[in-house]
Write a protein that holds these residues in place. Structure first.
Motif, PDB file in Angstrom:
ATOM      1  N   TYR A   4       0.838  -1.193   0.000  1.00  0.00           N
ATOM      2  CA  TYR A   4       0.000   0.000   0.000  1.00  0.00           C
ATOM      3  C   TYR A   4       0.879   1.251   0.000  1.00  0.00           C
ATOM      4  O   TYR A   4       1.875   1.322   0.716  1.00  0.00           O
ATOM      5  CB  TYR A   4      -0.934   0.029   1.215  1.00  0.00           C
ATOM      6  N   THR A   7      -1.450   5.109   4.164  1.00  0.00           N
ATOM      7  CA  THR A   7      -2.252   4.591   5.269  1.00  0.00           C
ATOM      8  C   THR A   7      -3.075   5.724   5.862  1.00  0.00           C
ATOM      9  O   THR A   7      -2.545   6.817   6.119  1.00  0.00           O
ATOM     10  CB  THR A   7      -1.350   4.000   6.371  1.00  0.00           C
ATOM     11  N   LEU A  93       5.457   3.807  10.660  1.00  0.00           N
ATOM     12  CA  LEU A  93       4.634   3.726   9.451  1.00  0.00           C
ATOM     13  C   LEU A  93       4.924   4.879   8.501  1.00  0.00           C
ATOM     14  O   LEU A  93       4.995   4.690   7.281  1.00  0.00           O
ATOM     15  CB  LEU A  93       3.144   3.743   9.835  1.00  0.00           C
ATOM     16  N   THR A  97       5.294   4.538   4.463  1.00  0.00           N
ATOM     17  CA  THR A  97       4.171   4.900   3.599  1.00  0.00           C
ATOM     18  C   THR A  97       3.701   6.306   3.925  1.00  0.00           C
ATOM     19  O   THR A  97       3.931   6.815   5.027  1.00  0.00           O
ATOM     20  CB  THR A  97       2.973   3.943   3.789  1.00  0.00           C
ATOM     21  N   THR A  99       1.237   8.760   5.305  1.00  0.00           N
ATOM     22  CA  THR A  99       0.295   8.509   6.398  1.00  0.00           C
ATOM     23  C   THR A  99      -0.542   9.742   6.683  1.00  0.00           C
ATOM     24  O   THR A  99      -0.011  10.855   6.791  1.00  0.00           O
ATOM     25  CB  THR A  99       1.055   8.096   7.676  1.00  0.00           C
ATOM     26  N   LEU A 156      -4.598   1.915   2.583  1.00  0.00           N
ATOM     27  CA  LEU A 156      -5.019   1.040   3.666  1.00  0.00           C
ATOM     28  C   LEU A 156      -5.658   1.899   4.755  1.00  0.00           C
ATOM     29  O   LEU A 156      -5.039   2.845   5.256  1.00  0.00           O
ATOM     30  CB  LEU A 156      -3.825   0.283   4.256  1.00  0.00           C
ATOM     31  N   VAL A 158      -7.156   2.215   8.501  1.00  0.00           N
ATOM     32  CA  VAL A 158      -7.026   1.575   9.810  1.00  0.00           C
ATOM     33  C   VAL A 158      -8.064   2.174  10.750  1.00  0.00           C
ATOM     34  O   VAL A 158      -8.059   3.386  11.001  1.00  0.00           O
ATOM     35  CB  VAL A 158      -5.616   1.772  10.401  1.00  0.00           C
TER      36      VAL A 158
END
Length: 228
Positions: A4, A7, A93, A97, A99, A156, A158
């Motif tokens: 991905y 996020t 993270l 990626t 974020t 993605l 979460v």
């Protein structure tokens, strides 16, 4: 959870516990109701709490609840309790990626995220109270996608709620990492233990999605960071 490009993180139940804010609000509402209604008992109030979280929203229609909520907002930074390992996980993270934060939270949340260093680690923060769109409206997540300039399949999401996180994300074509409930919060000072027990029972009944091609269930954000 590789593959991905970005996020999108919820806050309550993912980065910090929702429960301290909710419990402080409920306790404050109960105390104010007792002051205006001498016949109010904790048993009667917990019945109202159950109706509220079942969708009746009986409590939010009262002046006492509104007053209590304003008090909670004023103490937001004191009530905020990090879910273990969440802040470190975000830092990890964000190195791997892009974020962003996508959450239904009051403006005071942004201050907590800033103090904890989350705001600096994330590329952007989208709070319903600041942008005017709230979950479960997928438009809130859509704002994050527009900012990132990515197709939904590359994001993605979460979160910890089926209605607010899983369904909007899947509807847009995003994958989801569903964070299981962590009941490790500390009960705020002054909250009656019986109210805490009643609230825990209500929260334990929240639905959990079925794992599948686009839904993964994880115990915590800290666990997710180890998979990236």
């Amino acid at each position: 959870m590789t593959g991905y490009s970005a996020t999108a993180l919820d806050v309550g139940g993912v980065i910090y516990y929702d429960e301290p804010f909710e419990l402080a609000w409920l306790q404050g509402t109960f105390e104010r109701l007792c002051a205006t209604d001498p016949g109010m008992t904790l048993g009667t109030f917990t019945e109202q709490v159950d109706r509220h979280y079942s969708g009746d929203e009986i409590l939010v229609r009262s002046e006492e609840a509104a007053e209590s909520w304003m008090r909670v907002r004023g103490a937001w930074s004191e009530l905020a309790q990090e879910i273990p390992g969440a802040v470190r996980a975000i830092d990890e993270l964000s190195r791997e990626t892009r974020t962003v934060i996508v959450a239904n939270q009051p403006p005071e949340c942004a201050g907590v995220l800033s103090v904890w260093g989350v705001g600096a680690a994330c590329e952007a923060v989208f709070l319903d109270s600041l942008v005017g769109v709230a979950k479960p409206d997928p438009a809130l997540l859509g704002m994050a996608l527009d900012h990132l300039g990515l197709p939904p399949a590359d994001l993605l999401v979460v979160g910890n709620r089926v209605d607010h996180d899983v369904l909007p994300a899947l509807g847009l074509g995003c994958a989801v990492a569903f964070v299981m409930e962590d009941a490790g919060y500390r009960r705020p000072s002054g909250v009656h233990p019986d109210l805490d027990r009643a609230y825990r029972a209500i929260r334990s009944s929240r639905p959990v999605p079925t794992e599948g091609e686009r839904v993964t269930i994880i115990p915590s954000l800290a666990e997710l960071s180890t998979r990236v």
